[in-house]
Design a protein around this motif. Structure first.
Motif, PDB file in Angstrom:
ATOM      1  N   ASN A  25      38.341  51.708  62.185  1.00  0.00           N
ATOM      2  CA  ASN A  25      39.411  50.912  61.584  1.00  0.00           C
ATOM      3  C   ASN A  25      39.186  50.626  60.111  1.00  0.00           C
ATOM      4  N   GLY A  26      38.388  51.440  59.434  1.00  0.00           N
ATOM      5  CA  GLY A  26      38.250  51.235  58.010  1.00  0.00           C
ATOM      6  C   GLY A  26      36.848  51.417  57.476  1.00  0.00           C
ATOM      7  N   LEU A  27      36.714  51.154  56.168  1.00  0.00           N
ATOM      8  CA  LEU A  27      35.472  51.380  55.434  1.00  0.00           C
ATOM      9  C   LEU A  27      35.028  50.091  54.761  1.00  0.00           C
ATOM     10  N   ASN A  28      33.784  49.715  55.024  1.00  0.00           N
ATOM     11  CA  ASN A  28      33.173  48.555  54.376  1.00  0.00           C
ATOM     12  C   ASN A  28      32.069  49.012  53.438  1.00  0.00           C
ATOM     13  N   LEU A  29      31.766  48.161  52.460  1.00  0.00           N
ATOM     14  CA  LEU A  29      30.660  48.392  51.542  1.00  0.00           C
ATOM     15  C   LEU A  29      29.832  47.118  51.452  1.00  0.00           C
ATOM     16  N   TYR A  30      28.539  47.237  51.766  1.00  0.00           N
ATOM     17  CA  TYR A  30      27.633  46.100  51.635  1.00  0.00           C
ATOM     18  C   TYR A  30      27.004  46.151  50.247  1.00  0.00           C
ATOM     19  N   LEU A  31      27.352  45.158  49.398  1.00  0.00           N
ATOM     20  CA  LEU A  31      26.805  45.070  48.049  1.00  0.00           C
ATOM     21  C   LEU A  31      25.462  44.361  48.115  1.00  0.00           C
ATOM     22  N   ASP A  32      24.400  45.122  47.912  1.00  0.00           N
ATOM     23  CA  ASP A  32      23.062  44.590  48.131  1.00  0.00           C
ATOM     24  C   ASP A  32      22.741  43.436  47.185  1.00  0.00           C
ATOM     25  N   ALA A  33      23.148  43.557  45.919  1.00  0.00           N
ATOM     26  CA  ALA A  33      22.829  42.500  44.947  1.00  0.00           C
ATOM     27  C   ALA A  33      23.517  41.187  45.286  1.00  0.00           C
ATOM     28  N   ASP A  34      24.685  41.279  45.929  1.00  0.00           N
ATOM     29  CA  ASP A  34      25.448  40.075  46.284  1.00  0.00           C
ATOM     30  C   ASP A  34      25.158  39.591  47.697  1.00  0.00           C
ATOM     31  N   ASP A  35      24.503  40.440  48.491  1.00  0.00           N
ATOM     32  CA  ASP A  35      24.368  40.164  49.922  1.00  0.00           C
ATOM     33  C   ASP A  35      25.742  39.862  50.509  1.00  0.00           C
ATOM     34  N   LYS A  36      26.707  40.752  50.190  1.00  0.00           N
ATOM     35  CA  LYS A  36      28.096  40.516  50.577  1.00  0.00           C
ATOM     36  C   LYS A  36      28.719  41.822  51.035  1.00  0.00           C
ATOM     37  N   ILE A  37      29.562  41.737  52.033  1.00  0.00           N
ATOM     38  CA  ILE A  37      30.287  42.895  52.519  1.00  0.00           C
ATOM     39  C   ILE A  37      31.742  42.807  52.063  1.00  0.00           C
ATOM     40  N   ILE A  38      32.280  43.926  51.561  1.00  0.00           N
ATOM     41  CA  ILE A  38      33.679  43.966  51.147  1.00  0.00           C
ATOM     42  C   ILE A  38      34.366  45.132  51.840  1.00  0.00           C
ATOM     43  N   THR A  39      35.682  45.115  51.830  1.00  0.00           N
ATOM     44  CA  THR A  39      36.478  46.184  52.426  1.00  0.00           C
ATOM     45  C   THR A  39      37.062  47.058  51.327  1.00  0.00           C
ATOM     46  N   LEU A  40      36.967  48.381  51.514  1.00  0.00           N
ATOM     47  CA  LEU A  40      37.583  49.316  50.583  1.00  0.00           C
ATOM     48  C   LEU A  40      38.901  49.792  51.193  1.00  0.00           C
ATOM     49  N   ALA A  41      39.986  49.524  50.493  1.00  0.00           N
ATOM     50  CA  ALA A  41      41.310  49.845  51.022  1.00  0.00           C
ATOM     51  C   ALA A  41      41.510  51.348  51.113  1.00  0.00           C
ATOM     52  N   ASP A  42      42.216  51.797  52.165  1.00  0.00           N
ATOM     53  CA  ASP A  42      42.516  53.215  52.316  1.00  0.00           C
ATOM     54  C   ASP A  42      43.874  53.523  51.686  1.00  0.00           C
ATOM     55  N   PHE A  43      44.361  54.746  51.905  1.00  0.00           N
ATOM     56  CA  PHE A  43      45.573  55.227  51.248  1.00  0.00           C
ATOM     57  C   PHE A  43      46.810  54.391  51.573  1.00  0.00           C
ATOM     58  N   ARG A  44      46.777  53.620  52.663  1.00  0.00           N
ATOM     59  CA  ARG A  44      47.948  52.828  53.025  1.00  0.00           C
ATOM     60  C   ARG A  44      48.213  51.721  52.014  1.00  0.00           C
ATOM     61  N   LYS A  45      47.158  51.266  51.321  1.00  0.00           N
ATOM     62  CA  LYS A  45      47.305  50.230  50.312  1.00  0.00           C
ATOM     63  C   LYS A  45      47.061  50.743  48.903  1.00  0.00           C
ATOM     64  N   ARG A  46      46.238  51.806  48.803  1.00  0.00           N
ATOM     65  CA  ARG A  46      45.942  52.386  47.504  1.00  0.00           C
ATOM     66  C   ARG A  46      46.042  53.903  47.610  1.00  0.00           C
ATOM     67  N   PRO A  47      46.950  54.550  46.888  1.00  0.00           N
ATOM     68  CA  PRO A  47      47.091  56.008  46.982  1.00  0.00           C
ATOM     69  C   PRO A  47      45.805  56.763  46.666  1.00  0.00           C
ATOM     70  N   SER A  48      44.942  56.187  45.820  1.00  0.00           N
ATOM     71  CA  SER A  48      43.687  56.859  45.468  1.00  0.00           C
ATOM     72  C   SER A  48      42.533  56.458  46.376  1.00  0.00           C
ATOM     73  N   GLY A  49      42.822  55.714  47.463  1.00  0.00           N
ATOM     74  CA  GLY A  49      41.793  55.315  48.405  1.00  0.00           C
ATOM     75  C   GLY A  49      41.446  56.443  49.359  1.00  0.00           C
ATOM     76  N   VAL A  50      40.567  56.140  50.325  1.00  0.00           N
ATOM     77  CA  VAL A  50      40.205  57.115  51.353  1.00  0.00           C
ATOM     78  C   VAL A  50      41.465  57.502  52.124  1.00  0.00           C
ATOM     79  N   HIS A  51      41.569  58.774  52.495  1.00  0.00           N
ATOM     80  CA  HIS A  51      42.831  59.304  53.007  1.00  0.00           C
ATOM     81  C   HIS A  51      43.080  59.051  54.488  1.00  0.00           C
ATOM     82  N   ASP A  52      42.285  58.244  55.133  1.00  0.00           N
ATOM     83  CA  ASP A  52      42.526  57.836  56.517  1.00  0.00           C
ATOM     84  C   ASP A  52      41.691  56.594  56.791  1.00  0.00           C
ATOM     85  N   HIS A  53      42.155  55.736  57.674  1.00  0.00           N
ATOM     86  CA  HIS A  53      41.414  54.512  57.983  1.00  0.00           C
ATOM     87  C   HIS A  53      40.357  54.721  59.055  1.00  0.00           C
ATOM     88  N   SER A  54      40.418  55.830  59.791  1.00  0.00           N
ATOM     89  CA  SER A  54      39.452  56.083  60.861  1.00  0.00           C
ATOM     90  C   SER A  54      38.318  56.949  60.324  1.00  0.00           C
TER      91      SER A  54
END
Length: 415
Positions: free
Chosen positions: A283-312
């Motif tokens: 259901n998507g792609l996360n990125l754990y930012l080590d310096a922040d000790d924080k996890i964020i979500t990277l939007a796929d093509f449904r929200k950003r045309p230049s994002g990853v081309h599928d959510h799975s």
């Protein structure tokens, strides 16, 4: 090649820049044989191999060559549905298929040899349904939906490995990462086991950590900071301190938090040049930012045309040039390159006393050092240090360096 901003230190600004990363895509329009990306590996010659549900693809950076099964050619690919890939130290490629066992590709003759795992078995859900492959010390370890096997490259025989430590009724193998000490971790529907390659004995590990979160585990990943990432079956991702054998973090899916884990488990992990860990799920792609000790979500093509081309997300892979490859279910393969990046916090030009901030290549050593190609030569930052210094070379001092590739541990050829 993609222009990407990959800041080294975390803050709100750098998080925004990570969320704005642009990916390029390989799919049918670019020559890929099919829209799925099930398995990805870079071989010793630099080719990127992509296994799909309809063929094996070899990408040279410009063109894609497709290998498929040919019923009239017994030396062709055994089945077109590819589920796993691995390379041995001779340059041979090993291919796990969905329901037809194991294939071996000889790059010299460009032919395939077929290996039965259990004679007479085939089809989905059988021992011929390969999930993961690992090549280690003249053996090809084969994780299937019906147990664990290995092929001995000395005699080309396939043998089973006893999974008596697993409870009866389920011997599915989900992952097979090699650990630094030489043992192999085995992820199963009954937790994590350690396999001793000498004795071929399985021993359960981390039960005191994983038990509260259910019995099953999925993807495993050992990062550069000696932490183990464990995907549970239905209760998120566990981050384990390998040295102290303790739980560091538990990442969960939260419907009300857009930056939480995107699903209840993860299918794949990889690490980028900055030590950030990428987490892919159905259901998507996360990125754990080590310096922040924080996890964020990277939007796929449904929200950003230049994002990853599928959510799975099916597979994540980092090649020797630090490109991130993302295999998806129906969107082909997305990729991100860190080359020609501008940095928000780490700027080698400040240490090298040059106004030119461009970076022409970057390599991270296994110890954590950074080699950077700049307009004034090859720069190096030792592990744990903040300043860069020029590395003396035989070339003229002020000669630009092309993008680098790390050809062996601890080295950074400048081309």
């Amino acid at each position: 090649m993609v222009l990407a901003c990959l800041p080294a230190l975390g803050n709100d600004h750098s998080q925004l820049r990570y969320r704005s990363l642009s990916f390029t895509n390989l799919s049918i329009e670019q020559g890929l044989s099919q829209v799925s990306g099930n398995a990805i590996i870079q071989d010793s010659k630099g080719f990127i191999w992509i296994g799909t549900q309809d063929g094996l693809n070899r990408f040279d950076g410009h063109n894609i060559r497709i290998f498929r099964h040919d019923k009239d050619n017994p030396a062709s690919l055994g089945r077109d549905f590819i589920s796993a890939l691995a390379e041995d130290d001779r340059g041979g490629l090993w291919i796990g298929t969905r329901g037809k066992g194991l294939d071996e590709y000889d790059p010299l003759t460009e032919t395939f040899r077929h290996h039965q795992i259990i004679p007479g078995t085939k089809g989905r859900g059988s021992a011929s349904d390969v999930k993961k492959l690992l090549v280690h010390e003249q053996r090809v370890y084969i994780g299937t939906l019906q147990g664990l096997f290995y092929l001995d490259m000395k005699d080309n025989r396939v043998r089973s490995i006893s999974t008596a430590g697993l409870q009866s009724g389920s011997s599915m193998i989900y992952d097979l990462p090699l650990m630094p000490e030489g043992n192999i971790l085995v992820s199963t529907s009954w937790g994590v086991f350690s396999l001793d390659p000498e004795t071929l004995q399985l021993k359960q590990k981390y039960l005191h950590i994983t038990a509260p979160y259910g019995s099953g585990t999925n993807a495993l990943f050992h990062d550069s900071r000696h932490r183990l990432w464990v995907s549970t079956d239905k209760h998120g991702v566990l981050l384990i301190d390998e040295h102290n054998k303790r739980l560091v973090r538990h990442f969960e899916h939260d419907e009300d938090d857009p930056d939480s884990l995107r699903f209840w488990n993860a299918l794949s992990f990889t690490e980028d040049v900055w030590g950030n860990v990428w987490i892919g799920s159905n259901n998507g792609l996360n990125l754990y930012l080590d310096a922040d000790d924080k996890i964020i979500t990277l939007a796929d093509f449904r929200k950003r045309p230049s994002g990853v081309h599928d959510h799975s997300i099916q597979i994540l892979y980092s090649d020797s040039n630090q490109n991130i490859w993302i295999g998806t279910s129906v969107g082909g393969v997305s990729r991100l390159s860190p080359y020609l990046a501008r940095f928000s916090k780490i700027i080698p030009a400040n240490d090298l006393q040059t106004p030119d901030k461009r970076l022409l290549g970057i390599v991270k050593t296994p110890e954590g050092g950074l080699y950077v190609g700049t307009s004034v030569g090859l720069a190096y930052r030792p592990p744990g240090k903040t300043a860069f210094r020029i590395v003396p070379t035989a070339r003229p001092w002020r000669q630009k360096l092309p993008p680098m590739a790390c050809s062996c541990p601890g080295t950074a050829p400048s081309g």
